[in-house]
Write a protein that holds these residues in place. Structure first.
Motif, PDB file in Angstrom:
ATOM      1  N   VAL A 165      26.461 -42.250 -21.167  1.00 16.52           N
ATOM      2  CA  VAL A 165      26.554 -41.433 -19.956  1.00 16.52           C
ATOM      3  C   VAL A 165      27.984 -41.335 -19.427  1.00 16.52           C
ATOM      4  CG1 VAL A 165      25.811 -41.207 -17.553  1.00 16.52           C
ATOM      5  CG2 VAL A 165      24.185 -41.936 -19.307  1.00 16.52           C
ATOM      6  N   ARG A 166      28.620 -42.455 -19.181  1.00 21.95           N
ATOM      7  CA  ARG A 166      29.958 -42.416 -18.575  1.00 21.95           C
ATOM      8  C   ARG A 166      31.025 -42.348 -19.654  1.00 21.95           C
ATOM      9  NH1 ARG A 166      32.129 -46.238 -13.658  1.00 21.95           N
ATOM     10  NH2 ARG A 166      30.325 -45.236 -12.668  1.00 21.95           N
ATOM     11  N   ARG A 167      32.031 -41.526 -19.411  1.00 22.39           N
ATOM     12  CA  ARG A 167      33.147 -41.406 -20.325  1.00 22.39           C
ATOM     13  C   ARG A 167      34.417 -41.812 -19.597  1.00 22.39           C
ATOM     14  NH1 ARG A 167      31.745 -42.884 -23.764  1.00 22.39           N
ATOM     15  NH2 ARG A 167      33.263 -42.027 -25.192  1.00 22.39           N
ATOM     16  N   GLN A 222      35.944 -50.480 -21.204  1.00 21.99           N
ATOM     17  CA  GLN A 222      35.070 -50.908 -20.106  1.00 21.99           C
ATOM     18  C   GLN A 222      35.098 -49.851 -18.997  1.00 21.99           C
ATOM     19  OE1 GLN A 222      36.057 -54.952 -19.021  1.00 21.99           O
ATOM     20  NE2 GLN A 222      35.774 -55.678 -21.116  1.00 21.99           N
ATOM     21  N   TRP A 223      34.687 -48.620 -19.368  1.00 21.40           N
ATOM     22  CA  TRP A 223      34.715 -47.511 -18.421  1.00 21.40           C
ATOM     23  C   TRP A 223      33.730 -47.709 -17.276  1.00 21.40           C
ATOM     24  CZ3 TRP A 223      33.937 -46.707 -23.769  1.00 21.40           C
ATOM     25  CH2 TRP A 223      32.598 -46.736 -24.179  1.00 21.40           C
ATOM     26  N   ASP A 224      32.775 -48.617 -17.449  1.00 24.40           N
ATOM     27  CA  ASP A 224      31.874 -48.931 -16.342  1.00 24.40           C
ATOM     28  C   ASP A 224      32.602 -49.645 -15.208  1.00 24.40           C
ATOM     29  OD1 ASP A 224      32.084 -50.996 -18.373  1.00 24.40           O
ATOM     30  OD2 ASP A 224      30.665 -52.159 -17.180  1.00 24.40           O
ATOM     31  N   MET A 225      33.794 -50.149 -15.493  1.00 30.59           N
ATOM     32  CA  MET A 225      34.614 -50.850 -14.501  1.00 30.59           C
ATOM     33  C   MET A 225      35.870 -50.039 -14.167  1.00 30.59           C
ATOM     34  SD  MET A 225      32.720 -53.556 -14.132  1.00 30.59           S
ATOM     35  CE  MET A 225      33.733 -54.759 -13.265  1.00 30.59           C
ATOM     36  N   THR A 240      34.148 -39.576 -15.904  1.00 24.70           N
ATOM     37  CA  THR A 240      33.144 -38.521 -15.811  1.00 24.70           C
ATOM     38  C   THR A 240      31.808 -39.094 -16.267  1.00 24.70           C
ATOM     39  OG1 THR A 240      33.828 -37.764 -18.014  1.00 24.70           O
ATOM     40  CG2 THR A 240      34.710 -36.574 -16.108  1.00 24.70           C
ATOM     41  N   GLU A 241      30.721 -38.425 -15.864  1.00 25.02           N
ATOM     42  CA  GLU A 241      29.385 -38.901 -16.241  1.00 25.02           C
ATOM     43  C   GLU A 241      28.499 -37.709 -16.582  1.00 25.02           C
ATOM     44  OE1 GLU A 241      28.756 -43.011 -13.729  1.00 25.02           O
ATOM     45  OE2 GLU A 241      28.380 -41.120 -12.695  1.00 25.02           O
ATOM     46  N   HIS A 242      27.884 -37.751 -17.756  1.00 23.79           N
ATOM     47  CA  HIS A 242      26.991 -36.672 -18.178  1.00 23.79           C
ATOM     48  C   HIS A 242      25.838 -36.516 -17.193  1.00 23.79           C
ATOM     49  CE1 HIS A 242      28.645 -35.564 -22.088  1.00 23.79           C
ATOM     50  NE2 HIS A 242      28.878 -36.844 -22.321  1.00 23.79           N
ATOM     51  N   ALA A 271      27.280 -48.649 -17.439  1.00 24.14           N
ATOM     52  CA  ALA A 271      27.308 -49.522 -18.612  1.00 24.14           C
ATOM     53  C   ALA A 271      28.328 -49.020 -19.615  1.00 24.14           C
ATOM     54  CB  ALA A 271      25.921 -49.549 -19.261  1.00 24.14           C
ATOM     55  N   ASN A 272      28.858 -49.948 -20.428  1.00 23.21           N
ATOM     56  CA  ASN A 272      29.736 -49.551 -21.529  1.00 23.21           C
ATOM     57  C   ASN A 272      28.994 -49.743 -22.855  1.00 23.21           C
ATOM     58  OD1 ASN A 272      30.181 -52.272 -22.518  1.00 23.21           O
ATOM     59  ND2 ASN A 272      31.634 -52.577 -20.834  1.00 23.21           N
ATOM     60  N   ARG A 273      29.685 -49.468 -23.957  1.00 23.50           N
ATOM     61  CA  ARG A 273      29.005 -49.497 -25.255  1.00 23.50           C
ATOM     62  C   ARG A 273      28.362 -50.851 -25.550  1.00 23.50           C
ATOM     63  NH1 ARG A 273      28.240 -47.343 -30.260  1.00 23.50           N
ATOM     64  NH2 ARG A 273      29.220 -45.365 -29.845  1.00 23.50           N
ATOM     65  N   SER A 274      28.990 -51.938 -25.171  1.00 19.47           N
ATOM     66  CA  SER A 274      28.413 -53.254 -25.454  1.00 19.47           C
ATOM     67  C   SER A 274      27.050 -53.411 -24.789  1.00 19.47           C
ATOM     68  CB  SER A 274      29.358 -54.370 -24.998  1.00 19.47           C
ATOM     69  OG  SER A 274      29.396 -54.485 -23.588  1.00 19.47           O
ATOM     70  N   HIS A 275      26.890 -52.798 -23.605  1.00 18.50           N
ATOM     71  CA  HIS A 275      25.606 -52.892 -22.912  1.00 18.50           C
ATOM     72  C   HIS A 275      24.561 -52.003 -23.586  1.00 18.50           C
ATOM     73  CE1 HIS A 275      28.698 -53.599 -19.596  1.00 18.50           C
ATOM     74  NE2 HIS A 275      28.242 -54.776 -19.967  1.00 18.50           N
ATOM     75  N   TYR A 276      24.986 -50.866 -24.123  1.00 20.34           N
ATOM     76  CA  TYR A 276      24.063 -50.024 -24.880  1.00 20.34           C
ATOM     77  C   TYR A 276      23.568 -50.773 -26.115  1.00 20.34           C
ATOM     78  CZ  TYR A 276      24.707 -45.683 -22.233  1.00 20.34           C
ATOM     79  OH  TYR A 276      24.689 -44.719 -21.249  1.00 20.34           O
ATOM     80  N   GLU A 277      24.464 -51.464 -26.784  1.00 15.57           N
ATOM     81  CA  GLU A 277      24.075 -52.200 -27.984  1.00 15.57           C
ATOM     82  C   GLU A 277      23.152 -53.362 -27.645  1.00 15.57           C
ATOM     83  OE1 GLU A 277      27.931 -53.032 -29.562  1.00 15.57           O
ATOM     84  OE2 GLU A 277      28.137 -51.038 -30.486  1.00 15.57           O
ATOM     85  N   ALA A 278      23.441 -54.055 -26.532  1.00 15.28           N
ATOM     86  CA  ALA A 278      22.566 -55.151 -26.097  1.00 15.28           C
ATOM     87  C   ALA A 278      21.196 -54.616 -25.704  1.00 15.28           C
ATOM     88  CB  ALA A 278      23.206 -55.893 -24.919  1.00 15.28           C
TER      89      ALA A 278
END
Length: 355
Positions: free
Chosen positions: A95-97, A110-113, A120-122, A302-309
């Protein structure tokens, strides 16, 4: 003369209340990403309803409309060699870029931070969402899922929210001795139920609080192996080591901050409405926090690590239990019905691809 392909999309005119409509848009341009994806489904949540009511929402630069849909699931139509993706792969768009500068956090993935707010966010801020028949993205903006998750893969994005909450709570716990036994989750909506799932997967004694006394929520919690409460956290006497707040209700937020065990960690994920006040003894709250070594923190996105978790958590969960969270599936053409609340709704999903 070249024929222009069009895709159906669900969008709003940002700032105009109740402007939700089914649009026809140009086929996504290759400049939007190297991977072409057909959207299978998008999940709806409170954020979408707030955008429809014109509380916020920002269209892409130069565009009149904002396509909704940040919770998503799609299938790859085409992808370049070496991208790690292939035709038929099940994917979820992140979602977030990161912001274009980028700030130090975005540069570190860490774009969530994000430190400057220029992300930007889809479907929310400056980027079209996924409630359209096809979209494009670069491979690093997509997360590949096991094909066995097609029934419930649309739950990945909300799971990332609580995957981050748990990850950060555990990181904070490592500041000192940390051996949690009891967890509290306030709110038995999709995010709360997924927070409870991740707590149970961690072997904790999980307690979920919600006002609903019937419908699917109590059984979903019990079948997870957690305890369902309709009384307040204060009245129940439960004292948790980790608390995940998922309602945003001010009185409930205050309970999670003040009613818990010593050395407790409280994560706030629910976004509160403004303008409501509560009488609070700030001195007492401060005294308890200091003497109890308490930590309270907020968490969003969330960032990619959270998507993977989150993907790992869904893969190891009971797929039938997860499927029960999706209480209604509505065709894209009937989008109006999807936005009408029904008594037993937990998660409502728009099927973008026709069966």
């Amino acid at each position: 003369m070249c024929e222009v392909n069009l895709v159906k999309a669900l969008g709003v005119t940002p700032g105009v209340k109740d402007s939700l409509e089914l649009l026809e848009m140009d086929e996504p341009a290759e400049s939007e990403g190297e991977v072409l994806v057909e959207t299978l489904a998008v999940g709806l949540c409170g954020t979408d309803k707030e955008i429809v009511s014109a509380q916020y929402g920002e269209a892409p630069p130069g565009a009149k409309h904002l396509v909704l849909g940040h919770e998503n699931l799609g299938r790859v139509v085409s992808a370049p060699e070496g991208s790690g993706l292939a035709e038929g792969d099940l994917v979820v768009g992140i979602v977030r870029r990161p912001d274009p500068v980028p700030c130090e956090a975005c540069a570190a993935g860490q774009w969530d931070m994000c430190r400057n707010g220029k992300y930007t966010e889809h479907g929310i801020k400056g980027l079209n969402g996924f409630a359209r028949e096809r979209f494009r993205a670069d491979a690093d903006a997509l997360v590949k899922l096991d094909r066995g998750l097609e029934r419930i893969g649309v739950l990945l994005e909300p799971t990332t929210i609580v995957a981050k909450a748990w990850q950060h709570a555990e990181a904070i716990g490592k500041r000192a001795f940390y051996d949690p036994k009891v967890a509290v989750v306030t709110g038995a909506g999709p995010v709360g139920l997924l927070a409870a799932l991740l707590g149970v997967q961690r072997g904790l004694d999980v307690h979920v609080y919600d006002r609903v006394t019937d419908g699917p929520k109590p059984d979903l919690v019990r079948d997870l192996g957690a305890t369902y409460h309709t009384d307040s956290l204060t009245d129940s006497g439960v004292r948790a080591d980790v608390l995940i707040e998922c309602t945003g209700v001010p009185s409930v937020v205050m309970e999670t901050i003040t009613e818990h065990a010593l050395d407790a960690i409280t994560c706030l994920t629910g976004v509160s409405s403004i303008g409501k006040t509560l009488p609070v003894d700030v001195g007492a709250a401060n005294r308890e926090a200091v003497l109890g070594n308490d930590v309270v923190f907020g968490s969003v996105n969330a960032n990619r690590s959270h998507y993977e978790a989150a993907a790992a958590a869904l893969a190891k969960a009971d797929a039938d239990w997860l499927a029960r969270l999706i209480t209604r599936r509505v065709p894209l053409a009937d989008f109006g019905n999807a936005f009408e609340h029904e008594k037993n709704d937990v998660k409502v999903v728009l099927d973008v691809k026709e069966a």
